[in-house]
Write a protein that holds these residues in place. Structure first.
Motif, PDB file in Angstrom:
ATOM      1  N   PHE A  55       0.822  -1.208   0.000  1.00 54.00           N
ATOM      2  CA  PHE A  55       0.000   0.000   0.000  1.00 54.00           C
ATOM      3  C   PHE A  55       0.859   1.263   0.000  1.00 54.00           C
ATOM      4  CE2 PHE A  55      -2.229   3.296   2.547  1.00 54.00           C
ATOM      5  CZ  PHE A  55      -3.236   3.580   1.634  1.00 54.00           C
ATOM      6  N   SER A  56       1.933   1.273   0.775  1.00 51.94           N
ATOM      7  CA  SER A  56       2.782   2.460   0.862  1.00 51.94           C
ATOM      8  C   SER A  56       3.415   2.817  -0.480  1.00 51.94           C
ATOM      9  CB  SER A  56       3.874   2.259   1.911  1.00 51.94           C
ATOM     10  OG  SER A  56       3.325   2.215   3.213  1.00 51.94           O
ATOM     11  N   ALA A  57       3.657   1.804  -1.327  1.00 48.28           N
ATOM     12  CA  ALA A  57       4.209   2.073  -2.648  1.00 48.28           C
ATOM     13  C   ALA A  57       3.231   2.867  -3.515  1.00 48.28           C
ATOM     14  CB  ALA A  57       4.566   0.760  -3.332  1.00 48.28           C
ATOM     15  N   LEU A  58       1.946   2.774  -3.197  1.00 49.21           N
ATOM     16  CA  LEU A  58       0.914   3.492  -3.946  1.00 49.21           C
ATOM     17  C   LEU A  58       0.520   4.806  -3.281  1.00 49.21           C
ATOM     18  CD1 LEU A  58      -1.364   0.395  -4.567  1.00 49.21           C
ATOM     19  CD2 LEU A  58       0.023   1.531  -6.285  1.00 49.21           C
ATOM     20  N   ALA A  59       0.562   4.835  -1.968  1.00 48.01           N
ATOM     21  CA  ALA A  59       0.114   6.008  -1.204  1.00 48.01           C
ATOM     22  C   ALA A  59       1.128   6.302  -0.101  1.00 48.01           C
ATOM     23  CB  ALA A  59      -1.276   5.759  -0.621  1.00 48.01           C
ATOM     24  N   PRO A  60       2.284   6.852  -0.460  1.00 50.23           N
ATOM     25  CA  PRO A  60       3.368   7.011   0.513  1.00 50.23           C
ATOM     26  C   PRO A  60       3.057   7.956   1.668  1.00 50.23           C
ATOM     27  CG  PRO A  60       3.902   8.088  -1.570  1.00 50.23           C
ATOM     28  CD  PRO A  60       2.682   7.266  -1.821  1.00 50.23           C
ATOM     29  N   ARG A  61       2.067   8.828   1.520  1.00 50.70           N
ATOM     30  CA  ARG A  61       1.730   9.772   2.598  1.00 50.70           C
ATOM     31  C   ARG A  61       0.664   9.225   3.548  1.00 50.70           C
ATOM     32  NH1 ARG A  61       1.065  15.430  -0.866  1.00 50.70           N
ATOM     33  NH2 ARG A  61       3.152  15.446  -1.799  1.00 50.70           N
ATOM     34  N   ALA A  62       0.085   8.097   3.184  1.00 50.92           N
ATOM     35  CA  ALA A  62      -0.998   7.544   3.993  1.00 50.92           C
ATOM     36  C   ALA A  62      -0.445   6.786   5.202  1.00 50.92           C
ATOM     37  CB  ALA A  62      -1.864   6.630   3.141  1.00 50.92           C
ATOM     38  N   VAL A  63      -1.327   6.475   6.124  1.00 50.75           N
ATOM     39  CA  VAL A  63      -0.968   5.784   7.364  1.00 50.75           C
ATOM     40  C   VAL A  63      -1.078   4.276   7.156  1.00 50.75           C
ATOM     41  CG1 VAL A  63      -1.628   5.414   9.776  1.00 50.75           C
ATOM     42  CG2 VAL A  63      -1.733   7.719   8.783  1.00 50.75           C
ATOM     43  N   THR A  64      -0.098   3.545   7.644  1.00 54.38           N
ATOM     44  CA  THR A  64      -0.181   2.088   7.660  1.00 54.38           C
ATOM     45  C   THR A  64      -0.090   1.588   9.094  1.00 54.38           C
ATOM     46  OG1 THR A  64       2.206   1.835   7.336  1.00 54.38           O
ATOM     47  CG2 THR A  64       0.822   1.824   5.361  1.00 54.38           C
ATOM     48  N   VAL A  65      -0.798   0.496   9.352  1.00 55.41           N
ATOM     49  CA  VAL A  65      -0.776  -0.123  10.679  1.00 55.41           C
ATOM     50  C   VAL A  65      -0.474  -1.613  10.492  1.00 55.41           C
ATOM     51  CG1 VAL A  65      -2.012  -0.530  12.826  1.00 55.41           C
ATOM     52  CG2 VAL A  65      -2.494   1.536  11.491  1.00 55.41           C
ATOM     53  N   PRO A  66       0.805  -1.981  10.489  1.00 50.66           N
ATOM     54  CA  PRO A  66       1.133  -3.414  10.397  1.00 50.66           C
ATOM     55  C   PRO A  66       0.830  -4.104  11.719  1.00 50.66           C
ATOM     56  CG  PRO A  66       3.128  -2.101  10.578  1.00 50.66           C
ATOM     57  CD  PRO A  66       2.000  -1.133  10.478  1.00 50.66           C
ATOM     58  N   VAL A  67       0.073  -5.194  11.654  1.00 47.82           N
ATOM     59  CA  VAL A  67      -0.323  -5.896  12.885  1.00 47.82           C
ATOM     60  C   VAL A  67       0.338  -7.263  13.006  1.00 47.82           C
ATOM     61  CG1 VAL A  67      -2.528  -4.663  12.987  1.00 47.82           C
ATOM     62  CG2 VAL A  67      -2.395  -6.894  11.843  1.00 47.82           C
ATOM     63  N   LYS A  68       1.069  -7.679  11.961  1.00 49.99           N
ATOM     64  CA  LYS A  68       1.791  -8.955  12.030  1.00 49.99           C
ATOM     65  C   LYS A  68       2.875  -8.972  10.955  1.00 49.99           C
ATOM     66  CE  LYS A  68      -2.093 -11.076   9.546  1.00 49.99           C
ATOM     67  NZ  LYS A  68      -3.254 -11.979   9.677  1.00 49.99           N
ATOM     68  N   ARG A  69       3.813  -9.880  11.131  1.00 43.60           N
ATOM     69  CA  ARG A  69       4.903 -10.071  10.171  1.00 43.60           C
ATOM     70  C   ARG A  69       4.816 -11.484   9.634  1.00 43.60           C
ATOM     71  NH1 ARG A  69      10.075 -12.172  10.785  1.00 43.60           N
ATOM     72  NH2 ARG A  69       9.789 -12.271  13.056  1.00 43.60           N
ATOM     73  N   GLY A  70       4.675 -11.600   8.340  1.00 44.11           N
ATOM     74  CA  GLY A  70       4.507 -12.902   7.734  1.00 44.11           C
ATOM     75  C   GLY A  70       5.749 -13.760   7.836  1.00 44.11           C
ATOM     76  N   LEU A  71       5.555 -15.012   8.192  1.00 42.60           N
ATOM     77  CA  LEU A  71       6.623 -16.010   8.211  1.00 42.60           C
ATOM     78  C   LEU A  71       6.393 -17.069   7.136  1.00 42.60           C
ATOM     79  CD1 LEU A  71       6.861 -16.523  12.072  1.00 42.60           C
ATOM     80  CD2 LEU A  71       8.230 -14.992  10.651  1.00 42.60           C
ATOM     81  N   GLY A  72       5.297 -16.955   6.422  1.00 41.14           N
ATOM     82  CA  GLY A  72       4.913 -17.900   5.396  1.00 41.14           C
ATOM     83  C   GLY A  72       3.450 -17.695   5.069  1.00 41.14           C
ATOM     84  N   GLN A  73       2.939 -18.466   4.122  1.00 41.90           N
ATOM     85  CA  GLN A  73       1.545 -18.307   3.711  1.00 41.90           C
ATOM     86  C   GLN A  73       0.582 -18.530   4.869  1.00 41.90           C
ATOM     87  OE1 GLN A  73       0.391 -17.093   1.015  1.00 41.90           O
ATOM     88  NE2 GLN A  73      -1.700 -17.811   0.727  1.00 41.90           N
ATOM     89  N   HIS A  74       0.939 -19.414   5.794  1.00 41.13           N
ATOM     90  CA  HIS A  74       0.056 -19.727   6.921  1.00 41.13           C
ATOM     91  C   HIS A  74       0.771 -19.552   8.263  1.00 41.13           C
ATOM     92  CE1 HIS A  74      -2.428 -22.516   4.064  1.00 41.13           C
ATOM     93  NE2 HIS A  74      -2.740 -21.245   3.926  1.00 41.13           N
ATOM     94  N   ALA A  75       1.671 -18.596   8.347  1.00 35.75           N
ATOM     95  CA  ALA A  75       2.408 -18.388   9.602  1.00 35.75           C
ATOM     96  C   ALA A  75       2.773 -16.922   9.746  1.00 35.75           C
ATOM     97  CB  ALA A  75       3.673 -19.249   9.630  1.00 35.75           C
TER      98      ALA A  75
END
Length: 274
Positions: free
Chosen positions: A165-185
């Motif tokens: 999303f930031s690549a499209l809207a660099p001034r907007a707010v992002t809230v990452p709530v997790k870090r992917g470790l895989g498709q199901h992790a």
């Protein structure tokens, strides 16, 4: 009434969720998933109202059947858009005069690395390219909102989704709530901590919304869709104006709304059995 805010809520990017068993009706953990989804929607509604007490808030249930958010548990200050099919899909409410949009619980596009439950619209779609650029649901929906003059001012999900999303809207707010470790992790925040951050982020996004221009795509739009199964391409090629080359189908749309509707139809065709 004050500013009209559309909050589109998906499920795969919600804190704590990592597996289809938590996002699919009739699977063992789905009821937990929909409660977590509803709680994140409520956190964002609260953040919007904190910043703009007179705001009119629309919440669009945007996952799967579009019938996941628990209506009786949704913040009473918001209206709920639910059920499908609907012309505007995940962004139903744009046509009702929304002025600002937010994406909550979103996921990265199909094939993204380090992403949880990554896909684009449906598992059968391997890639969607608009005017030669690859987009997932985040990008497609950002362009759809932009075609109505509506900026997307906040997105939440895993880190990969937020980066997308930031690549499209660099001034907007992002809230990452997790870090992917895989498709199901994933390495995920506690849900209540994620909800606190979402409330804060939504308030910040409302304060800064005027700094975010809408994203626009040049028209007409050339759309290419790579499909997993040749049979899906066979069915899609039955649509007038759609052409096929191998597992890729191509069409031209005069507007982003028309392109979005066609993508929804192609996704539905991929789900038809033998």
């Amino acid at each position: 009434m004050g500013i009209k805010v559309l909050i589109s809520v998906d499920m795969e990017g919600v804190a704590g969720i990592v597996h289809p068993a938590e996002t699919t009706p009739e699977r063992y953990d789905y009821e937990r998933g929909r409660r977590l989804m509803t709680a994140e929607a409520n956190a964002v509604v609260a953040g919007v109202i904190d910043a703009e007490p007179t705001a009119e808030v629309l919440v669009a249930d945007s996952h799967g059947s579009y019938r996941n958010i628990l209506p009786e548990e949704l913040d009473q200050r918001a209206r709920l858009i639910r059920g499908k099919p609907r012309e505007m899909g995940m962004l139903a409410g744009l046509e009702a005069g929304a002025q600002v949009a937010m994406f909550v619980g979103y996921h990265a596009r199909a094939g993204a690395s380090g992403a949880v439950l990554a896909h684009t619209i449906a598992d059968a779609l391997l890639d969607v390219r608009i005017n030669g650029r690859s987009y997932g649901e985040i990008g497609i929906n950002t362009l759809l909102a932009g075609s109505y003059g509506v900026p997307v001012v906040l997105a939440s999900g895993d880190e990969a989704a937020c980066d997308e999303f930031s690549a499209l809207a660099p001034r907007a707010v992002t809230v990452p709530v997790k870090r992917g470790l895989g498709q199901h992790a994933a390495d995920t925040l506690h849900p209540r901590k994620a909800q606190d951050r979402l409330r804060q982020g939504a308030g910040q996004a409302m304060q800064l919304h005027a700094d975010n221009p809408p994203n626009l795509a040049s028209q007409p739009l050339q759309v290419e869709v790579d499909l997993h199964q040749p049979r899906s391409a066979d069915l899609s090629a039955l649509i007038p104006s759609v052409t096929r080359s191998g597992r890729t189908v191509v069409f031209t749309a005069e507007t982003m709304t028309a392109a979005y509707g066609m993508l929804q139809l192609i996704a539905l065709l991929t789900q038809i059995g033998p």
